[in-house]
Design a protein around this motif. Structure first.
Motif, PDB file in Angstrom:
ATOM      1  N   LYS A   1       0.824  -1.221   0.000  1.00 39.82           N
ATOM      2  CA  LYS A   1       0.000   0.000   0.000  1.00 39.82           C
ATOM      3  C   LYS A   1       0.854   1.266   0.000  1.00 39.82           C
ATOM      4  O   LYS A   1       0.663   2.151  -0.841  1.00 39.82           O
ATOM      5  N   THR A   2       1.798   1.328   0.940  1.00 41.29           N
ATOM      6  CA  THR A   2       2.568   2.565   1.080  1.00 41.29           C
ATOM      7  C   THR A   2       3.423   2.823  -0.154  1.00 41.29           C
ATOM      8  O   THR A   2       3.495   3.954  -0.648  1.00 41.29           O
ATOM      9  N   THR A   3       4.050   1.794  -0.677  1.00 39.46           N
ATOM     10  CA  THR A   3       4.891   1.965  -1.873  1.00 39.46           C
ATOM     11  C   THR A   3       4.042   2.407  -3.062  1.00 39.46           C
ATOM     12  O   THR A   3       4.444   3.277  -3.849  1.00 39.46           O
TER      13      THR A   3
ATOM     14  N   GLY B   1      -2.695  15.037  -0.318  1.00 43.80           N
ATOM     15  CA  GLY B   1      -2.333  14.733   1.070  1.00 43.80           C
ATOM     16  C   GLY B   1      -2.521  13.249   1.336  1.00 43.80           C
ATOM     17  O   GLY B   1      -3.299  12.587   0.650  1.00 43.80           O
ATOM     18  N   VAL B   2      -1.808  12.734   2.321  1.00 39.53           N
ATOM     19  CA  VAL B   2      -1.874  11.300   2.626  1.00 39.53           C
ATOM     20  C   VAL B   2      -2.141  11.095   4.121  1.00 39.53           C
ATOM     21  O   VAL B   2      -1.509  11.730   4.970  1.00 39.53           O
TER      22      VAL B   2
ATOM     23  N   VAL C   1       6.317   8.593   3.400  1.00 39.83           N
ATOM     24  CA  VAL C   1       5.639   9.515   2.483  1.00 39.83           C
ATOM     25  C   VAL C   1       6.306  10.890   2.538  1.00 39.83           C
ATOM     26  O   VAL C   1       6.562  11.521   1.500  1.00 39.83           O
ATOM     27  N   VAL C   2       6.624  11.353   3.736  1.00 34.17           N
ATOM     28  CA  VAL C   2       7.239  12.677   3.886  1.00 34.17           C
ATOM     29  C   VAL C   2       8.635  12.684   3.266  1.00 34.17           C
ATOM     30  O   VAL C   2       9.030  13.636   2.583  1.00 34.17           O
TER      31      VAL C   2
ATOM     32  N   VAL D   1       2.869  15.285   1.715  1.00 25.92           N
ATOM     33  CA  VAL D   1       2.285  15.812   2.943  1.00 25.92           C
ATOM     34  C   VAL D   1       1.516  14.664   3.583  1.00 25.92           C
ATOM     35  O   VAL D   1       0.612  14.102   2.964  1.00 25.92           O
ATOM     36  N   ALA D   2       1.868  14.295   4.808  1.00 28.05           N
ATOM     37  CA  ALA D   2       1.228  13.125   5.414  1.00 28.05           C
ATOM     38  C   ALA D   2       1.125  13.280   6.916  1.00 28.05           C
ATOM     39  O   ALA D   2       1.945  13.958   7.533  1.00 28.05           O
TER      40      ALA D   2
END
Lengths: 225, 225
Positions: free
Chosen positions: B46-48, B64-65, B79-80, B85-86
């Motif tokens: 998911k994150t990748t 934004g996340v 993410v940052v 922006v997370a």
């Protein structure tokens, strides 16, 4: 293929799951049945690991398998095809098993003559960690493709298990997975956990894992040396 | 590294999650913010996938996340580091997000000037499927190493999503995964679902996925051709 027995299990009516789990554990101890609770994410290889374990130990122990899923009988079918005794539990959307659900499942399977019952919990790293099933031991599987950050993100699961199987270890060359980092993160959460690197596909690492399970089962059933 | 904002979110006090989700969706529509809810098992990527999506679309949209996890700030940090922006949401052991939790998260991030907000739900194929977050669209990721039987075992998750991303498609040679069987099983549950084969590591298949997300975001925000 043999017809698979499918049992619908519902959330326990017991409010005090911990007390009920302790009671179930006592009864299993008295009847000399070791109950192994296996937890992991979906797709980490629980069923394949259970089938290989069953095939390696079936001459030594009388073994039964309980397969929990939201839907389908895929896993129980695979176990029966591999020569095991299994029933499929349908949790009706429930994301975990508690001790009441486990008791219903054990009664459906009929475990009094069994030395070892393997319970495949619902594939989920969150909820199953919060509910004592009444098992003699709990183990979890983390597969290499899932990544080495999982102990940081799901700490409770790694804290409540007696052993961690790092599965799909044969896939290490294809993924960015730091085994030493996982071990360090897990031991920080749970210093007494046993860690085994295995491949349920190739059988790599099974000797050590089976030795651990054999010792635990014999000790529980009063057959230790 | 920038300091990550961590927000503790609690179970919603609202009993009627569906109504609250509908209300949140209306408000997001009015402020021209598309909210994408991303769900999957732990370790599916998911994150990748979110980071690669962000990098490819950040010139077109203000993005934004929201990263939800039981514990740690690993994902928001990633993410940052990638220039996004997370904020990190801690669910306090909760296994899913509901619309009240999502609203709290959106308010913490401050989304009024954002075109697209990506919500990474808790890694879990069971519970998140049962709770409408108020998102404009929901998508799920199934990674190749998890196996092609997942639609049979977690049917609700595959039923509630608008798109399925089959991730780690570059690993197909190393796993026994039948893409056609997955597509057939998923379409049976959800005939209108869009299916994309991607690799978040290599970028393979991203053009089609990004085209879908771009079209959905523009349509929602009133910028369709």
């Amino acid at each position: 293929m043999d017809e698979i027995q499918i049992v619908d299990i519902k959330k326990s009516i017991f409010e005090d799951n911990d007390r009920e789990a302790e009671q179930l554990r006592k009864e299993l101890k008295a009847q000399h049945t070791f109950l192994l609770n296996v937890m992991s994410s979906p797709g980490s290889g629980k069923t394949t690991t259970i089938i290989k374990t069953l095939q390696k130990l079936k001459e030594e122990f009388r073994i039964g398998v309980l397969e929990a899923d939201i839907d389908s009988a895929v896993d129980a079918e695979r176990v029966v095809e591999a020569g095991g005794v299994a029933i499929q539990l349908h949790t009706g959307g429930m994301c975990h098993l508690d001790s009441g659900m486990t008791r219903t499942a054990l009664e459906s399977l009929g475990t009094e003559q069994m030395d070892l019952v393997i319970l495949e919990n619902v594939g989920n790293l969150v909820c199953p960690a919060e509910f004592d099933t009444g098992a003699s031991s709990s183990v979890m599987i983390l597969s290499v493709p899932e990544g080495d950050d999982k102990p940081l993100k799901y700490p409770l699961m790694f804290s409540v298990c007696d052993a961690l199987l790092i599965n799909k270890i044969d896939c290490l060359p294809y993924f960015n997975f730091d085994v030493a980092a996982v071990e360090e993160r897990v031991k920080k959460l749970n210093p007494n956990i046993e860690i085994f690197e295995i491949s349920a596909n190739t059988g790599e690492g099974f000797d050590a894992w089976l030795a651990w399970l054999r010792e635990k089962t014999n000790a529980w059933n009063g057959k230790a040396d």
